[in-house]
Design a protein around this motif. Structure first.
Motif, PDB file in Angstrom:
ATOM      1  N   SER A   1      36.125  41.564  54.775  1.00  0.00           N
ATOM      2  CA  SER A   1      34.849  41.066  54.271  1.00  0.00           C
ATOM      3  C   SER A   1      34.672  39.602  54.625  1.00  0.00           C
ATOM      4  O   SER A   1      35.636  38.841  54.671  1.00  0.00           O
ATOM      5  CB  SER A   1      34.772  41.206  52.747  1.00  0.00           C
TER       6      SER A   1
ATOM      7  N   ARG B   1      28.446  39.278  50.151  1.00  0.00           N
ATOM      8  CA  ARG B   1      29.593  39.863  50.846  1.00  0.00           C
ATOM      9  C   ARG B   1      29.133  40.864  51.897  1.00  0.00           C
ATOM     10  O   ARG B   1      28.348  41.754  51.614  1.00  0.00           O
ATOM     11  CB  ARG B   1      30.512  40.549  49.846  1.00  0.00           C
ATOM     12  N   LEU B   2      29.640  40.704  53.115  1.00  0.00           N
ATOM     13  CA  LEU B   2      29.468  41.673  54.199  1.00  0.00           C
ATOM     14  C   LEU B   2      30.819  42.316  54.439  1.00  0.00           C
ATOM     15  O   LEU B   2      31.812  41.612  54.634  1.00  0.00           O
ATOM     16  CB  LEU B   2      28.975  40.982  55.475  1.00  0.00           C
TER      17      LEU B   2
ATOM     18  N   GLY C   1      27.645  45.916  52.090  1.00  0.00           N
ATOM     19  CA  GLY C   1      27.505  44.565  51.585  1.00  0.00           C
ATOM     20  C   GLY C   1      27.224  44.562  50.099  1.00  0.00           C
ATOM     21  O   GLY C   1      26.975  45.607  49.492  1.00  0.00           O
TER      22      GLY C   1
ATOM     23  N   GLU D   1      29.656  46.306  45.686  1.00  0.00           N
ATOM     24  CA  GLU D   1      29.274  46.495  47.091  1.00  0.00           C
ATOM     25  C   GLU D   1      28.730  47.903  47.310  1.00  0.00           C
ATOM     26  O   GLU D   1      29.283  48.867  46.816  1.00  0.00           O
ATOM     27  CB  GLU D   1      30.477  46.317  48.007  1.00  0.00           C
TER      28      GLU D   1
END
Length: 148
Positions: free
Chosen positions: A70, A87-88, A108, A127
């Motif tokens: 991430s 967050r990716l 994400g 997520e």
């Protein structure tokens, strides 16, 4: 697949160019919400110029495995207070042992990190990860030792 390449490239280039090494090591737990099983894992985080890179490895009692990478993009600039990140995430999920190869995942969400002591921090992440945790988000909590 394109998003997977972008997330990995940004993390690697950012870490090589601007990284200050490993920031923290800790435990991370995926809470069993929706179809997500209870998973316990280890997590390592490293600073980037624009946020934090996180790598996690989870394993369940049944042998199900989840590996995630991430990039957390910092939303604020105050390092002393709680930190919020976008967050990716990308990674691999291997829950079906009849399959030869694991499945790719991408998604994400948001992360909130709270420093407890100068060397301890806790975090909560939610997520949406396709295909593992979608349409219900994967919720995880972590506690980690922060290196000075």
């Amino acid at each position: 697949m394109g998003l997977l390449v972008v997330v990995v490239a940004v993390c690697l280039v950012g870490q090589a160019a601007f990284g200050a090494g490993i920031r923290s090591i800790g435990l991370r737990v995926v809470l069993p919400i929706g179809n997500a099983p209870f998973l316990l894992g280890i997590e390592a985080r490293g600073d980037l110029a624009f946020g934090v890179a996180t790598g996690s490895f989870f394993l369940s009692a049944e042998g199900k495995a989840l590996i995630t990478i991430s990039c957390d993009l910092r939303l604020g600039s105050d390092d002393a207070a709680a930190r919020t990140f976008v967050r990716l995430t990308t990674g691999l999920v291997y829950f079906d042992r009849t399959r030869y190869l694991p499945s790719l995942l991408v998604g994400g969400g948001l992360t909130l990190e709270v420093p407890v002591f100068p060397v301890l921090a806790v975090a909560v992440a939610g997520e949406f990860i396709y295909p593992f945790a979608f349409p219900v988000p994967m919720v995880s909590a972590s506690g980690r030792w922060v290196f000075p």
